[in-house]
Scaffold this active site. Structure first.
Site, PDB file in Angstrom:
ATOM      1  N   GLY A  44       0.476  -1.096  -0.202  1.00  0.00           N
ATOM      2  CA  GLY A  44      -0.032   0.409  -0.404  1.00  0.00           C
ATOM      3  C   GLY A  44       0.810   1.140  -0.134  1.00  0.00           C
ATOM      4  N   GLN A  49       2.893  10.187   1.522  1.00  0.00           N
ATOM      5  CA  GLN A  49       4.442  10.024   1.532  1.00  0.00           C
ATOM      6  C   GLN A  49       4.860  10.197   0.423  1.00  0.00           C
ATOM      7  OE1 GLN A  49       1.773   5.408   2.615  1.00  0.00           O
ATOM      8  NE2 GLN A  49       3.803   4.944   3.947  1.00  0.00           N
ATOM      9  N   CYS A  93       5.964   0.507   7.936  1.00  0.00           N
ATOM     10  CA  CYS A  93       5.159   1.928   7.637  1.00  0.00           C
ATOM     11  C   CYS A  93       6.752   1.953   6.520  1.00  0.00           C
ATOM     12  CB  CYS A  93       5.443   2.893   8.598  1.00  0.00           C
ATOM     13  SG  CYS A  93       3.941   3.986   7.282  1.00  0.00           S
ATOM     14  N   LEU A  94       6.143   2.109   5.634  1.00  0.00           N
ATOM     15  CA  LEU A  94       7.334   2.566   4.621  1.00  0.00           C
ATOM     16  C   LEU A  94       8.150   3.581   4.677  1.00  0.00           C
ATOM     17  CD1 LEU A  94       5.694   1.326   0.664  1.00  0.00           C
ATOM     18  CD2 LEU A  94       7.621   0.159   2.192  1.00  0.00           C
ATOM     19  N   HIS A 135      -4.825   1.397   7.641  1.00  0.00           N
ATOM     20  CA  HIS A 135      -3.608   1.442   7.695  1.00  0.00           C
ATOM     21  C   HIS A 135      -3.357   3.064   6.169  1.00  0.00           C
ATOM     22  CE1 HIS A 135       0.635   1.592   8.108  1.00  0.00           C
ATOM     23  NE2 HIS A 135       0.886   2.464   6.632  1.00  0.00           N
ATOM     24  N   GLU A 136      -3.433   3.048   5.116  1.00  0.00           N
ATOM     25  CA  GLU A 136      -3.505   4.417   4.303  1.00  0.00           C
ATOM     26  C   GLU A 136      -4.137   5.287   4.667  1.00  0.00           C
ATOM     27  OE1 GLU A 136      -0.473   1.650   3.212  1.00  0.00           O
ATOM     28  OE2 GLU A 136      -1.125   4.130   2.399  1.00  0.00           O
ATOM     29  N   HIS A 139      -3.182   8.022   6.664  1.00  0.00           N
ATOM     30  CA  HIS A 139      -1.916   8.884   6.576  1.00  0.00           C
ATOM     31  C   HIS A 139      -3.087   9.731   5.523  1.00  0.00           C
ATOM     32  CE1 HIS A 139       1.736   6.565   6.824  1.00  0.00           C
ATOM     33  NE2 HIS A 139       0.951   5.543   5.970  1.00  0.00           N
TER      34      HIS A 139
HETATM   35  O1  LIG Z   1       3.589   2.508   4.598  1.00  0.00           O
HETATM   36  C1  LIG Z   1       2.416   2.053   4.052  1.00  0.00           C
HETATM   37  O2  LIG Z   1       1.550   2.284   3.688  1.00  0.00           O
HETATM   38  C2  LIG Z   1       3.080   1.233   3.055  1.00  0.00           C
HETATM   39  C3  LIG Z   1       2.737  -0.280   4.055  1.00  0.00           C
HETATM   40  C4  LIG Z   1       1.189  -0.951   4.381  1.00  0.00           C
HETATM   41  C5  LIG Z   1       0.863  -1.565   5.293  1.00  0.00           C
HETATM   42  C6  LIG Z   1       1.306  -1.703   6.945  1.00  0.00           C
HETATM   43  C7  LIG Z   1       0.947  -2.991   7.231  1.00  0.00           C
HETATM   44  C8  LIG Z   1      -0.458  -3.470   6.974  1.00  0.00           C
HETATM   45  C9  LIG Z   1      -0.076  -3.866   6.021  1.00  0.00           C
HETATM   46  C10 LIG Z   1       0.070  -2.534   4.969  1.00  0.00           C
HETATM   47  C11 LIG Z   1       3.589  -1.546   4.123  1.00  0.00           C
HETATM   48  O3  LIG Z   1       4.730  -1.324   4.706  1.00  0.00           O
HETATM   49  S1  LIG Z   1       3.833  -2.250   2.596  1.00  0.00           S
HETATM   50  C12 LIG Z   1       5.041  -3.390   3.616  1.00  0.00           C
HETATM   51  C13 LIG Z   1       4.380  -4.288   3.872  1.00  0.00           C
HETATM   52  C14 LIG Z   1       4.404  -5.674   2.893  1.00  0.00           C
HETATM   53  C15 LIG Z   1       3.304  -6.615   3.167  1.00  0.00           C
HETATM   54  C16 LIG Z   1       3.334  -7.325   4.612  1.00  0.00           C
HETATM   55  C17 LIG Z   1       2.666  -5.810   5.444  1.00  0.00           C
HETATM   56  C18 LIG Z   1       3.197  -4.896   4.876  1.00  0.00           C
HETATM   57 ZN   LIG Z   2       2.874   3.853   6.537  1.00  0.00          ZN
END
Ligand SMILES: O=C(O)C[C@@H](Cc1ccccc1)[C@H](O)SCc1ccccc1
Ligand SMILES: [Zn+2]
Length: 171
Positions: A44, A49, A93-94, A135-136, A139
């Protein structure tokens, strides 16, 4: 690819503006966000971001890489229903690299949004899709997953990110 902002950054705490109309600039932003998300890699990514304060998010939570990817672009998303049941997921979170913590959220949500096709969509999400879309959308409202943690753990993570940014600035 777009540069992903790292916490702490005031732009990650702002409430984003609704999208007024779907134009080529928005289509380019959505494409750039999907490319940036896949490259990260992530499942996501929200517009703030990458420094764009607009209510746009992308996601593709198809975990099985052999399966058909399902890139989604959600414009002006709204949660219309949440389940009473919750689930807890170790979120990352990225914008807060290498930090993970358990966050409890409603297990299922229904979301209504405007698609790039200009049509209104409404769909239920569960599993990783549910966690990710919540989560998104957080943001877009200036909320980070660390805001669900206690003050000490949040402060420890913030201090680590400040150190990381100092080191990156020196590199
Ligand atoms: O920073 C973001 O929004 C991307 C997030 C999205 C996310 C966070 C927690 C749980 C689900 C999605 C992640 O960094 S994307 C990386 C990732 C990859 C596989 C599983 C969970 C998170
Ligand atoms: Zn995030």
């Amino acid at each position: 690819l777009r540069h992903i902002l790292i916490h702490p950054d005031p732009r990650l705490k702002k409430v984003c503006d609704p999208v007024a109309q779907i134009d080529d600039e928005l289509r380019i932003l959505a494409d750039d966000m999907l490319a940036t998300m896949y490259d990260a890699p992530g499942v996501g990514l929200a517009a703030p971001q990458v420094g764009v304060m607009r209510r746009v998010l992308v996601m593709d939570c198809v975990k099985d890489l052999k399966a058909q990817p399902r890139p989604m672009v959600l414009i002006n998303p709204e949660v219309t229903w949440t389940s009473a049941e919750t689930n807890t997921y170790e979120e990352g979170c990225l914008s807060i690299p290498e930090q993970y913590a358990d966050v409890t959220r409603p297990a299922e949500v229904r979301v209504r949004w405007l698609g790039l096709d200009g049509k209104l969509h409404e769909e239920g999400f569960d599993g990783l899709w549910s966690t990710c879309v919540q989560h998104e959308i957080d943001h877009l409202n200036g909320k980070l997953f660390i805001d669900y943690l206690g003050p000490l753990k949040r402060q420890m993570i913030t201090r680590k990110m400040e150190k990381l940014k100092r080191e990156m600035a020196r590199a």
